[in-house]
Design a protein around this motif. Sequence first.
Motif, mmCIF file in Angstrom:
data_model
loop_
_atom_site.group_PDB
_atom_site.id
_atom_site.type_symbol
_atom_site.label_atom_id
_atom_site.label_comp_id
_atom_site.label_asym_id
_atom_site.label_seq_id
_atom_site.Cartn_x
_atom_site.Cartn_y
_atom_site.Cartn_z
ATOM 1 N N ALA A 105 166.472 83.771 -3.567
ATOM 2 C CA ALA A 105 167.871 83.344 -3.514
ATOM 3 C C ALA A 105 168.046 82.273 -2.447
ATOM 4 N N PRO A 106 168.990 81.365 -2.647
ATOM 5 C CA PRO A 106 169.215 80.327 -1.638
ATOM 6 C C PRO A 106 169.999 80.832 -0.424
ATOM 7 N N LEU A 107 170.681 81.957 -0.569
ATOM 8 C CA LEU A 107 171.517 82.493 0.507
ATOM 9 C C LEU A 107 171.230 83.971 0.738
ATOM 10 N N ARG A 108 171.412 84.430 1.975
ATOM 11 C CA ARG A 108 171.208 85.828 2.332
ATOM 12 C C ARG A 108 172.067 86.745 1.475
ATOM 13 N N LEU A 109 173.328 86.399 1.289
ATOM 14 C CA LEU A 109 174.229 87.235 0.507
ATOM 15 C C LEU A 109 173.714 87.416 -0.923
ATOM 16 N N LEU A 110 173.186 86.361 -1.507
ATOM 17 C CA LEU A 110 172.653 86.467 -2.866
ATOM 18 C C LEU A 110 171.386 87.317 -2.902
ATOM 19 N N ALA A 111 170.583 87.252 -1.854
ATOM 20 C CA ALA A 111 169.398 88.122 -1.780
ATOM 21 C C ALA A 111 169.826 89.585 -1.686
ATOM 22 N N LEU A 112 170.854 89.870 -0.903
ATOM 23 C CA LEU A 112 171.382 91.235 -0.805
ATOM 24 C C LEU A 112 171.893 91.714 -2.162
ATOM 25 N N SER B 281 162.450 95.745 -2.122
ATOM 26 C CA SER B 281 162.545 95.442 -0.696
ATOM 27 C C SER B 281 163.407 94.205 -0.505
ATOM 28 N N LEU B 282 163.935 94.061 0.699
ATOM 29 C CA LEU B 282 164.765 92.909 1.053
ATOM 30 C C LEU B 282 164.086 92.149 2.180
ATOM 31 N N LEU B 283 164.015 90.825 2.044
ATOM 32 C CA LEU B 283 163.396 89.993 3.063
ATOM 33 C C LEU B 283 164.207 88.716 3.225
ATOM 34 N N THR B 284 164.865 88.603 4.381
ATOM 35 C CA THR B 284 165.607 87.378 4.699
ATOM 36 C C THR B 284 165.224 86.959 6.107
ATOM 37 N N GLY B 285 165.771 85.872 6.564
ATOM 38 C CA GLY B 285 165.514 85.450 7.931
ATOM 39 C C GLY B 285 166.090 86.413 8.952
ATOM 40 N N GLU B 286 167.056 87.226 8.546
ATOM 41 C CA GLU B 286 167.711 88.162 9.455
ATOM 42 C C GLU B 286 167.196 89.588 9.340
ATOM 43 N N GLU B 287 166.654 89.957 8.191
ATOM 44 C CA GLU B 287 166.243 91.345 8.035
ATOM 45 C C GLU B 287 165.027 91.500 7.128
ATOM 46 N N HIS B 288 164.313 92.570 7.405
ATOM 47 C CA HIS B 288 163.187 92.973 6.564
ATOM 48 C C HIS B 288 163.366 94.462 6.316
ATOM 49 N N VAL B 289 163.740 94.804 5.086
ATOM 50 C CA VAL B 289 164.030 96.190 4.735
ATOM 51 C C VAL B 289 163.076 96.601 3.624
ATOM 52 N N PRO B 290 161.918 97.178 3.993
ATOM 53 C CA PRO B 290 160.983 97.620 2.962
ATOM 54 C C PRO B 290 161.532 98.846 2.231
ATOM 55 N N ALA B 291 161.280 98.916 0.942
ATOM 56 C CA ALA B 291 161.687 100.063 0.132
ATOM 57 C C ALA B 291 160.439 100.842 -0.263
ATOM 58 N N PRO B 292 160.477 102.167 -0.134
ATOM 59 C CA PRO B 292 159.317 102.968 -0.550
ATOM 60 C C PRO B 292 158.997 102.736 -2.026
ATOM 61 N N ARG C 280 158.404 97.609 -6.089
ATOM 62 C CA ARG C 280 157.614 96.753 -6.976
ATOM 63 C C ARG C 280 158.254 95.377 -7.098
ATOM 64 N N ALA C 281 159.372 95.190 -6.391
ATOM 65 C CA ALA C 281 160.054 93.900 -6.379
ATOM 66 C C ALA C 281 160.522 93.606 -4.961
ATOM 67 N N VAL C 282 160.712 92.320 -4.701
ATOM 68 C CA VAL C 282 161.249 91.857 -3.427
ATOM 69 C C VAL C 282 162.386 90.903 -3.740
ATOM 70 N N SER C 283 163.493 91.070 -3.059
ATOM 71 C CA SER C 283 164.597 90.115 -3.135
ATOM 72 C C SER C 283 164.603 89.393 -1.799
ATOM 73 N N SER C 284 164.479 88.078 -1.838
ATOM 74 C CA SER C 284 164.223 87.311 -0.629
ATOM 75 C C SER C 284 164.963 85.989 -0.646
ATOM 76 N N THR C 285 165.224 85.471 0.550
ATOM 77 C CA THR C 285 165.693 84.097 0.631
ATOM 78 C C THR C 285 164.478 83.186 0.477
ATOM 79 N N MET D 143 161.696 82.594 3.087
ATOM 80 C CA MET D 143 160.855 83.726 3.482
ATOM 81 C C MET D 143 159.752 84.021 2.459
ATOM 82 N N LEU D 144 159.635 83.230 1.434
ATOM 83 C CA LEU D 144 158.615 83.440 0.414
ATOM 84 C C LEU D 144 157.230 83.541 1.041
ATOM 85 N N ASN D 145 156.536 84.605 0.717
ATOM 86 C CA ASN D 145 155.174 84.824 1.204
ATOM 87 C C ASN D 145 154.207 84.274 0.166
ATOM 88 N N THR D 146 153.520 83.205 0.493
ATOM 89 C CA THR D 146 152.580 82.601 -0.446
ATOM 90 C C THR D 146 151.168 83.166 -0.305
#
Length: 88
Positions: free
Chosen positions: A40-47, A61-72, A75-80, A83-86
Amino acid sequence: FPLARRIGRRVTLFVGPPNSGKTHAAFERLARAESGTYLAPLRLLALEGRDRLEARGVPCSLLTGEEHVPAPGARAVSSTVEMLNTRD
C-alpha cells in the motif's frame, strides 16, 4: 536485486482506472494464495489491507515504517511500499 530475482517469485500486478475493481480482485486473489504481500502507498491503507484479510480468516502480518505486527501463522503481509522485503 540478484537474490530476489533468483528466488523465482510470481508477481501479479493489478492496474487500471479508479473504481475498476482492481483492489477487490487483488484481495480475492491474495486471500486464496498460499502466501503473498499486499503493498500500500499509505500506512492507513496497509492497516485496512491487514484488517480486510484477517476478516476473511487469512492470518496477516502488518509491516509499516511505524510498526511491525507479526501474526501467528501468517501467510500474508500487508505493508507499505517502502518496507518491501526483497530478500525473503
